[in-house]
Design a protein around this motif. Structure first.
Motif, PDB file in Angstrom:
ATOM      1  N   ASN A  56     -13.669   2.230  -4.088  1.00  0.00           N
ATOM      2  CA  ASN A  56     -12.534   1.855  -3.246  1.00  0.00           C
ATOM      3  C   ASN A  56     -11.206   2.395  -3.771  1.00  0.00           C
ATOM      4  OD1 ASN A  56     -14.230   0.532  -1.508  1.00  0.00           O
ATOM      5  ND2 ASN A  56     -13.732  -1.512  -2.240  1.00  0.00           N
ATOM      6  N   SER A  57     -11.265   3.470  -4.516  1.00  0.00           N
ATOM      7  CA  SER A  57     -10.009   4.071  -4.936  1.00  0.00           C
ATOM      8  C   SER A  57      -9.312   4.687  -3.727  1.00  0.00           C
ATOM      9  CB  SER A  57     -10.251   5.138  -6.007  1.00  0.00           C
ATOM     10  OG  SER A  57     -11.024   6.192  -5.485  1.00  0.00           O
ATOM     11  N   THR A  58      -8.000   4.680  -3.767  1.00  0.00           N
ATOM     12  CA  THR A  58      -7.207   5.165  -2.645  1.00  0.00           C
ATOM     13  C   THR A  58      -6.221   6.232  -3.098  1.00  0.00           C
ATOM     14  OG1 THR A  58      -5.635   3.358  -2.991  1.00  0.00           O
ATOM     15  CG2 THR A  58      -7.360   3.010  -1.347  1.00  0.00           C
ATOM     16  N   ASN A  59      -5.828   7.046  -2.163  1.00  0.00           N
ATOM     17  CA  ASN A  59      -4.718   7.957  -2.398  1.00  0.00           C
ATOM     18  C   ASN A  59      -3.956   8.127  -1.092  1.00  0.00           C
ATOM     19  OD1 ASN A  59      -5.766  10.594  -1.051  1.00  0.00           O
ATOM     20  ND2 ASN A  59      -7.444   9.930  -2.371  1.00  0.00           N
ATOM     21  N   TYR A  60      -2.684   8.497  -1.225  1.00  0.00           N
ATOM     22  CA  TYR A  60      -1.782   8.503  -0.081  1.00  0.00           C
ATOM     23  C   TYR A  60      -0.905   9.742  -0.091  1.00  0.00           C
ATOM     24  CZ  TYR A  60      -3.066   3.586  -0.129  1.00  0.00           C
ATOM     25  OH  TYR A  60      -3.774   2.410  -0.134  1.00  0.00           O
ATOM     26  N   ALA A  61      -0.475  10.126   1.092  1.00  0.00           N
ATOM     27  CA  ALA A  61       0.539  11.164   1.213  1.00  0.00           C
ATOM     28  C   ALA A  61       1.852  10.644   0.630  1.00  0.00           C
ATOM     29  CB  ALA A  61       0.729  11.536   2.674  1.00  0.00           C
ATOM     30  N   ASP A  62       2.627  11.540   0.084  1.00  0.00           N
ATOM     31  CA  ASP A  62       3.911  11.141  -0.500  1.00  0.00           C
ATOM     32  C   ASP A  62       4.803  10.441   0.526  1.00  0.00           C
ATOM     33  OD1 ASP A  62       4.271  14.022  -2.723  1.00  0.00           O
ATOM     34  OD2 ASP A  62       3.203  12.123  -2.964  1.00  0.00           O
ATOM     35  N   SER A  63       4.677  10.843   1.775  1.00  0.00           N
ATOM     36  CA  SER A  63       5.553  10.314   2.818  1.00  0.00           C
ATOM     37  C   SER A  63       5.308   8.836   3.110  1.00  0.00           C
ATOM     38  CB  SER A  63       5.394  11.123   4.105  1.00  0.00           C
ATOM     39  OG  SER A  63       4.052  11.110   4.539  1.00  0.00           O
ATOM     40  N   VAL A  64       4.147   8.306   2.701  1.00  0.00           N
ATOM     41  CA  VAL A  64       3.824   6.902   2.994  1.00  0.00           C
ATOM     42  C   VAL A  64       3.563   6.092   1.741  1.00  0.00           C
ATOM     43  CG1 VAL A  64       2.832   7.618   5.198  1.00  0.00           C
ATOM     44  CG2 VAL A  64       1.322   7.201   3.242  1.00  0.00           C
ATOM     45  N   LYS A  65       3.563   6.739   0.598  1.00  0.00           N
ATOM     46  CA  LYS A  65       3.246   6.042  -0.647  1.00  0.00           C
ATOM     47  C   LYS A  65       4.225   4.894  -0.879  1.00  0.00           C
ATOM     48  CE  LYS A  65       1.585   8.925  -3.505  1.00  0.00           C
ATOM     49  NZ  LYS A  65       1.448  10.032  -4.470  1.00  0.00           N
ATOM     50  N   GLY A  66       3.670   3.745  -1.221  1.00  0.00           N
ATOM     51  CA  GLY A  66       4.492   2.560  -1.438  1.00  0.00           C
ATOM     52  C   GLY A  66       4.740   1.754  -0.191  1.00  0.00           C
ATOM     53  N   ARG A  67       4.419   2.312   0.966  1.00  0.00           N
ATOM     54  CA  ARG A  67       4.626   1.594   2.232  1.00  0.00           C
ATOM     55  C   ARG A  67       3.306   1.289   2.940  1.00  0.00           C
ATOM     56  NH1 ARG A  67       7.130   4.060   6.345  1.00  0.00           N
ATOM     57  NH2 ARG A  67       6.532   6.175   5.719  1.00  0.00           N
ATOM     58  N   PHE A  68       2.330   2.162   2.788  1.00  0.00           N
ATOM     59  CA  PHE A  68       1.041   2.014   3.467  1.00  0.00           C
ATOM     60  C   PHE A  68      -0.039   1.654   2.449  1.00  0.00           C
ATOM     61  CE2 PHE A  68       1.734   5.061   7.329  1.00  0.00           C
ATOM     62  CZ  PHE A  68       2.922   4.404   7.621  1.00  0.00           C
ATOM     63  N   THR A  69      -0.984   0.843   2.894  1.00  0.00           N
ATOM     64  CA  THR A  69      -2.108   0.444   2.043  1.00  0.00           C
ATOM     65  C   THR A  69      -3.399   0.510   2.843  1.00  0.00           C
ATOM     66  OG1 THR A  69      -0.682  -1.073   0.787  1.00  0.00           O
ATOM     67  CG2 THR A  69      -3.067  -1.358   0.567  1.00  0.00           C
ATOM     68  N   ILE A  70      -4.391   1.180   2.272  1.00  0.00           N
ATOM     69  CA  ILE A  70      -5.706   1.266   2.905  1.00  0.00           C
ATOM     70  C   ILE A  70      -6.662   0.333   2.166  1.00  0.00           C
ATOM     71  CG2 ILE A  70      -7.650   2.762   3.470  1.00  0.00           C
ATOM     72  CD1 ILE A  70      -5.698   5.107   3.504  1.00  0.00           C
ATOM     73  N   SER A  71      -7.465  -0.389   2.941  1.00  0.00           N
ATOM     74  CA  SER A  71      -8.504  -1.244   2.360  1.00  0.00           C
ATOM     75  C   SER A  71      -9.741  -1.170   3.241  1.00  0.00           C
ATOM     76  CB  SER A  71      -8.012  -2.690   2.236  1.00  0.00           C
ATOM     77  OG  SER A  71      -7.675  -3.219   3.508  1.00  0.00           O
ATOM     78  N   ARG A  72     -10.858  -1.632   2.709  1.00  0.00           N
ATOM     79  CA  ARG A  72     -12.096  -1.604   3.497  1.00  0.00           C
ATOM     80  C   ARG A  72     -12.877  -2.882   3.276  1.00  0.00           C
ATOM     81  NH1 ARG A  72     -15.270   3.579   1.953  1.00  0.00           N
ATOM     82  NH2 ARG A  72     -16.862   2.670   3.322  1.00  0.00           N
ATOM     83  N   ASP A  73     -13.598  -3.272   4.325  1.00  0.00           N
ATOM     84  CA  ASP A  73     -14.496  -4.420   4.270  1.00  0.00           C
ATOM     85  C   ASP A  73     -15.870  -3.916   4.674  1.00  0.00           C
ATOM     86  OD1 ASP A  73     -15.963  -6.732   4.675  1.00  0.00           O
ATOM     87  OD2 ASP A  73     -14.308  -7.844   5.532  1.00  0.00           O
ATOM     88  N   ASN A  74     -16.702  -3.653   3.696  1.00  0.00           N
ATOM     89  CA  ASN A  74     -18.022  -3.082   4.000  1.00  0.00           C
ATOM     90  C   ASN A  74     -18.901  -4.052   4.786  1.00  0.00           C
ATOM     91  OD1 ASN A  74     -17.330  -0.697   2.760  1.00  0.00           O
ATOM     92  ND2 ASN A  74     -18.435  -1.124   0.862  1.00  0.00           N
ATOM     93  N   ALA A  75     -18.673  -5.342   4.644  1.00  0.00           N
ATOM     94  CA  ALA A  75     -19.456  -6.318   5.399  1.00  0.00           C
ATOM     95  C   ALA A  75     -19.147  -6.250   6.893  1.00  0.00           C
ATOM     96  CB  ALA A  75     -19.190  -7.725   4.873  1.00  0.00           C
ATOM     97  N   LYS A  76     -17.941  -5.811   7.218  1.00  0.00           N
ATOM     98  CA  LYS A  76     -17.532  -5.712   8.621  1.00  0.00           C
ATOM     99  C   LYS A  76     -17.504  -4.279   9.119  1.00  0.00           C
ATOM    100  CE  LYS A  76     -14.709  -9.902   8.574  1.00  0.00           C
ATOM    101  NZ  LYS A  76     -13.352 -10.481   8.816  1.00  0.00           N
ATOM    102  N   ASN A  77     -17.885  -3.323   8.261  1.00  0.00           N
ATOM    103  CA  ASN A  77     -17.867  -1.898   8.643  1.00  0.00           C
ATOM    104  C   ASN A  77     -16.486  -1.492   9.168  1.00  0.00           C
ATOM    105  OD1 ASN A  77     -20.543  -1.898   7.971  1.00  0.00           O
ATOM    106  ND2 ASN A  77     -21.311  -1.381   9.994  1.00  0.00           N
TER     107      ASN A  77
END
Length: 116
Positions: A56-77
């Protein structure tokens, strides 16, 4: 049949927040890395960020870093894109992409408009 369905887009004022969802079916979700892209009118598709299938490591474009967050719930796909401190330049169609080696699947996208 593989389906990726984005939801949660809409109109929001500058400084506001939205949470997008990407619901996946037809794949073993936990085996796929998920990318969020966006495309604004007249511009090329831009990679916003990604979440891995491993740890679940994440990476972001510089333009959104610090403002956007990605997460996942594998139980809910489902993968989420939490967007805070939105700016007018974030206006675009947001599209999720599931990828594993040579397999790549795309959703149809959801419109996000940031305007006062």
């Amino acid at each position: 049949q593989v389906q990726l369905v984005e939801s949660g887009g809409g109109l929001v004022q500058p400084g506001g927040s939205l949470r997008l969802s990407c619901s996946c079916s037809g794949i073993t979700f936990s085996r796929y890395g998920i990318n969020w892209y966006r495309q604004a009118p007249g511009k090329e598709r831009e990679l916003v960020g990604a979440i891995s299938r491993h740890n679940n490591s994440t990476n972001y474009a510089d333009s959104v870093k610090g403002r956007f967050t990605i997460s996942r719930d594998n139980a809910k796909n489902t993968v989420y894109l939490q967007m805070n401190s939105l700016k007018p330049e974030d206006t675009a169609v947001y599209i999720c992409n599931a990828r594993r080696y040579f397999d790549s699947y795309w959703g149809q996208g959801t419109q996000v408009t940031v305007s006062s």
